[in-house]
Design an enzyme around this catalytic site. Structure first.
Site, PDB file in Angstrom:
ATOM      1  N   HIS A 208      20.587  24.828 -71.952  1.00 27.17           N
ATOM      2  CA  HIS A 208      20.700  23.938 -73.117  1.00 27.17           C
ATOM      3  C   HIS A 208      20.118  24.500 -74.404  1.00 27.17           C
ATOM      4  CE1 HIS A 208      16.486  23.152 -72.183  1.00 27.17           C
ATOM      5  NE2 HIS A 208      16.374  22.710 -73.417  1.00 27.17           N
TER       6      HIS A 208
HETATM    7  C1  UD1 Z   1      15.771  19.194 -77.636  1.00 28.38           C
HETATM    8  C2  UD1 Z   1      14.617  20.037 -78.153  1.00 28.38           C
HETATM    9  C3  UD1 Z   1      14.377  21.192 -77.188  1.00 28.38           C
HETATM   10  C4  UD1 Z   1      14.209  20.707 -75.768  1.00 28.38           C
HETATM   11  C5  UD1 Z   1      15.370  19.811 -75.363  1.00 28.38           C
HETATM   12  C6  UD1 Z   1      15.100  19.207 -74.018  1.00 28.38           C
HETATM   13  C7  UD1 Z   1      14.354  20.169 -80.615  1.00 28.38           C
HETATM   14  C8  UD1 Z   1      14.574  21.006 -81.800  1.00 28.38           C
HETATM   15  N1  UD1 Z   1      14.915  20.609 -79.460  1.00 28.38           N
HETATM   16  O1  UD1 Z   1      16.924  20.010 -77.643  1.00 28.38           O
HETATM   17  O2  UD1 Z   1      13.204  21.878 -77.575  1.00 28.38           O
HETATM   18  O3  UD1 Z   1      14.146  21.811 -74.911  1.00 28.38           O
HETATM   19  O4  UD1 Z   1      15.496  18.749 -76.321  1.00 28.38           O
HETATM   20  O5  UD1 Z   1      16.253  18.741 -73.399  1.00 28.38           O
HETATM   21  O6  UD1 Z   1      13.731  19.141 -80.704  1.00 28.38           O
HETATM   22  N2  UD1 Z   1      22.811  14.676 -77.021  1.00 28.38           N
HETATM   23  C9  UD1 Z   1      23.515  13.642 -76.459  1.00 28.38           C
HETATM   24  N3  UD1 Z   1      22.800  12.672 -75.824  1.00 28.38           N
HETATM   25  C10 UD1 Z   1      21.446  12.660 -75.737  1.00 28.38           C
HETATM   26  C11 UD1 Z   1      20.753  13.714 -76.345  1.00 28.38           C
HETATM   27  C12 UD1 Z   1      21.450  14.720 -76.982  1.00 28.38           C
HETATM   28  O7  UD1 Z   1      24.738  13.593 -76.505  1.00 28.38           O
HETATM   29  O8  UD1 Z   1      20.858  11.746 -75.136  1.00 28.38           O
HETATM   30  C13 UD1 Z   1      23.594  15.759 -77.686  1.00 28.38           C
HETATM   31  C14 UD1 Z   1      23.939  15.434 -79.132  1.00 28.38           C
HETATM   32  O9  UD1 Z   1      25.174  15.990 -79.395  1.00 28.38           O
HETATM   33  C15 UD1 Z   1      22.907  16.227 -79.900  1.00 28.38           C
HETATM   34  C16 UD1 Z   1      22.704  17.447 -79.007  1.00 28.38           C
HETATM   35  O10 UD1 Z   1      22.830  16.956 -77.680  1.00 28.38           O
HETATM   36  O11 UD1 Z   1      23.340  16.565 -81.174  1.00 28.38           O
HETATM   37  C17 UD1 Z   1      21.375  18.120 -79.165  1.00 28.38           C
HETATM   38  O12 UD1 Z   1      20.292  17.200 -79.047  1.00 28.38           O
HETATM   39  P1  UD1 Z   1      18.892  17.539 -79.744  1.00 28.38           P
HETATM   40  O13 UD1 Z   1      17.890  16.498 -79.361  1.00 28.38           O
HETATM   41  O14 UD1 Z   1      19.080  17.835 -81.190  1.00 28.38           O
HETATM   42  O15 UD1 Z   1      18.497  18.918 -79.129  1.00 28.38           O
HETATM   43  P2  UD1 Z   1      18.373  19.398 -77.627  1.00 28.38           P
HETATM   44  O16 UD1 Z   1      19.303  20.536 -77.458  1.00 28.38           O
HETATM   45  O17 UD1 Z   1      18.486  18.249 -76.705  1.00 28.38           O
HETATM   46  N1  UDP Z   2      15.479  17.749 -65.684  1.00 28.30           N
HETATM   47  C1  UDP Z   2      15.984  16.621 -65.048  1.00 28.30           C
HETATM   48  N2  UDP Z   2      17.333  16.506 -64.901  1.00 28.30           N
HETATM   49  C2  UDP Z   2      18.195  17.465 -65.327  1.00 28.30           C
HETATM   50  C3  UDP Z   2      17.668  18.617 -65.970  1.00 28.30           C
HETATM   51  C4  UDP Z   2      16.303  18.723 -66.144  1.00 28.30           C
HETATM   52  O1  UDP Z   2      15.210  15.754 -64.622  1.00 28.30           O
HETATM   53  O2  UDP Z   2      19.411  17.294 -65.160  1.00 28.30           O
HETATM   54  C5  UDP Z   2      14.010  17.878 -65.851  1.00 28.30           C
HETATM   55  C6  UDP Z   2      13.444  19.130 -65.265  1.00 28.30           C
HETATM   56  O3  UDP Z   2      13.172  18.953 -63.891  1.00 28.30           O
HETATM   57  C7  UDP Z   2      12.184  19.310 -66.103  1.00 28.30           C
HETATM   58  C8  UDP Z   2      12.629  18.817 -67.463  1.00 28.30           C
HETATM   59  O4  UDP Z   2      13.750  17.976 -67.242  1.00 28.30           O
HETATM   60  O5  UDP Z   2      11.138  18.492 -65.629  1.00 28.30           O
HETATM   61  C9  UDP Z   2      12.995  19.968 -68.354  1.00 28.30           C
HETATM   62  O6  UDP Z   2      13.642  19.475 -69.501  1.00 28.30           O
HETATM   63  P1  UDP Z   2      14.654  20.333 -70.350  1.00 28.30           P
HETATM   64  O7  UDP Z   2      15.176  21.462 -69.548  1.00 28.30           O
HETATM   65  O8  UDP Z   2      15.614  19.379 -70.942  1.00 28.30           O
HETATM   66  O9  UDP Z   2      13.752  20.836 -71.559  1.00 28.30           O
HETATM   67  P2  UDP Z   2      12.687  22.020 -71.782  1.00 28.30           P
HETATM   68  O10 UDP Z   2      11.697  21.974 -70.680  1.00 28.30           O
HETATM   69  O11 UDP Z   2      13.449  23.298 -71.850  1.00 28.30           O
HETATM   70  O12 UDP Z   2      12.114  21.707 -73.118  1.00 28.30           O
END
Ligand code: UD1
Ligand code: UDP
Length: 369
Positions: A208
């Site tokens: 992601h």
């Molecule tokens: C964010 C964090 C990242 C973290 C990740 C965990 C920042 C800059 N990034 O990244 O550090 O590792 O969360 O998962 O804060 N979206 C949905 N539904 C949701 C959430 C997101 O559709 O519930 C989609 C939307 O299109 C959105 C995109 O995902 O624009 C990105 O979401 P965003 O929260 O900006 O960044 P992440 O990639 O989730």
């Molecule tokens: N996780 C989860 N379901 C998923 C993917 C990840 O519960 O489908 C959990 C994972 O076990 C870990 C956390 O989400 O505890 C990690 O989050 P993510 O990878 O979104 O973000 P990051 O740690 O890179 O910021």
């Protein structure tokens, strides 16, 4: 009684907050009143509510409903609303987690109002300023009064930046959560059976990171690498909504033909899959550590990692976004000796209690001064 305003917004923050909220409720509820604020950054049921339900996290008092958009717009909207909340709630401190835009918004709002900031997962560095998370971490750490480091190397990073006050190495709260739920996950999750993978070697993958998903070249290399592994073993990929959208936009769905695609999973299903995997291929911060906690070889599709201990111990291999390297790292991982997982660099599973106690000591000393 002290009032702490906890700011969360993204999936890994709910999981981290679960550990500290439990410690507060179990042992410190006569001293600490925690008010949880959800920024709304993650909003799908399976990216948010499912964790509150399954991990029994107290309901957020407020959801700011700031949906994902550009970094500036998202952080700015959160900042404005968190500032208003701080003014109305008058907390004694703000508690923030990790390195997302929600983390930075909380840190900025509180520090400008001279409210102490407590940062869980302080001091991590990738030394890659192109990552939005690196900017969020550095700025949040700079304005924090208490910096809770998961590892010694995190404290060393802070020291190198001249930050020595308020720093404590408490261990990793994700280790606390994993220990708490690992047996329950084995007992309760039915997913491995439902996927018909009981007794079968399989690989778990997640992807992601913006640096990987926002580049056609990198994302295609990653999917090619996973497809090559899928020629040998089933590859299970619970797909983050960000990645799903970009795969559609780039028209890369054909590379997923042999992959077992799933929606984002609840935590117990996720850690059950992690425990049973023969290898984990990921770009997630949290998943790299969880692979380590359950003794499963990790292949990290990034050019660098904040979790350097896993690499130093030989339990994690960095491949970048290179299909050939992903496949060969996977193949080599299958002959790893179990001694690689013997060390315990992420504490003793008691990080959350230590954090609660440090917060109380800080607030007591402030009151007495
Ligand atoms: C964010 C964090 C990242 C973290 C990740 C965990 C920042 C800059 N990034 O990244 O550090 O590792 O969360 O998962 O804060 N979206 C949905 N539904 C949701 C959430 C997101 O559709 O519930 C989609 C939307 O299109 C959105 C995109 O995902 O624009 C990105 O979401 P965003 O929260 O900006 O960044 P992440 O990639 O989730
Ligand atoms: N996780 C989860 N379901 C998923 C993917 C990840 O519960 O489908 C959990 C994972 O076990 C870990 C956390 O989400 O505890 C990690 O989050 P993510 O990878 O979104 O973000 P990051 O740690 O890179 O910021």
């Amino acid at each position: 009684m002290y009032k702490i305003l906890t700011i969360v917004g993204a999936r890994p923050q709910f999981i981290k907050a679960a550990a500290v909220s439990r410690a507060i409720l179990d042992e410190f509820s006569t001293v600490l009143n925690e008010v949880i604020v959800h920024t709304g950054q993650h909003y799908d049921e399976n990216m948010s509510q499912v964790f509150f339900d399954e991990l029994e996290i107290p309901r957020p008092a407020v959801n700011l409903a700031v949906k994902a958009s550009s970094h500036g717009a998202m952080t700015g909207r959160m900042l404005e609303q968190i500032e208003e909340l701080i003014l109305s709630e008058q907390p004694d401190a703000i508690l923030i987690y990790g390195d997302t835009n929600s983390t930075l918004a909380g840190a900025l709002a509180a520090s400008k109002l001279h409210v102490p900031v407590f940062h869980v997962e302080a001091g991590l560095r990738s030394f890659n300023m192109k990552m939005p998370e690196e900017v969020n971490r550095i700025l949040s750490d700079r304005v924090s009064s208490l910096l809770f480091c998961p590892t010694d190397s995190a404290a060393e990073n802070l020291s190198a930046e001249g930050i020595n006050q308020g720093v404590s190495v408490v261990g990793d709260v994700m280790f606390d959560v994993a220990l708490f739920y690992q047996d329950l996950a084995k007992e309760k999750s039915r997913l491995i059976g439902e996927l018909d993978l009981s007794g079968t070697k399989y690989v778990l993958a997640t992807c992601h990171r913006a640096e990987n998903t926002d580049s056609f070249e990198r994302l295609s290399e990653i999917l090619r690498g996973l497809a090559a592994i899928a020629e040998q073993y089933p590859v299970v990929l619970p797909l983050h909504p960000r990645t799903k959208k970009l795969i559609e936009n780039y028209e890369l769905s054909n590379l997923l033909a042999k992959i077992v695609l799933l929606d984002p999973l609840p935590y117990l299903d996720m850690i059950a899959l992690e425990q049973g995997a023969t290898a984990i291929v990921t770009d997630s911060g949290g998943v790299q550590k969880e692979a380590f906690f359950c003794g499963v070889p990790c292949i990290t599709m990034r050019d660098e990692t904040e979790w350097i201990e896993t690499v130093a111990l030989g339990a994690n291999t960095l491949t970048g976004a290179d299909a050939g390297k992903i496949l060969s790292a996977f193949e080599s991982s299958q002959s790893s000796e179990s001694s690689r997982w013997a060390a315990k660099p992420y504490g003793d599973g008691q990080a959350s209690k230590a954090i609660a106690q440090h917060m109380i000591n800080f607030l007591n000393s402030k009151e007495g001064s």
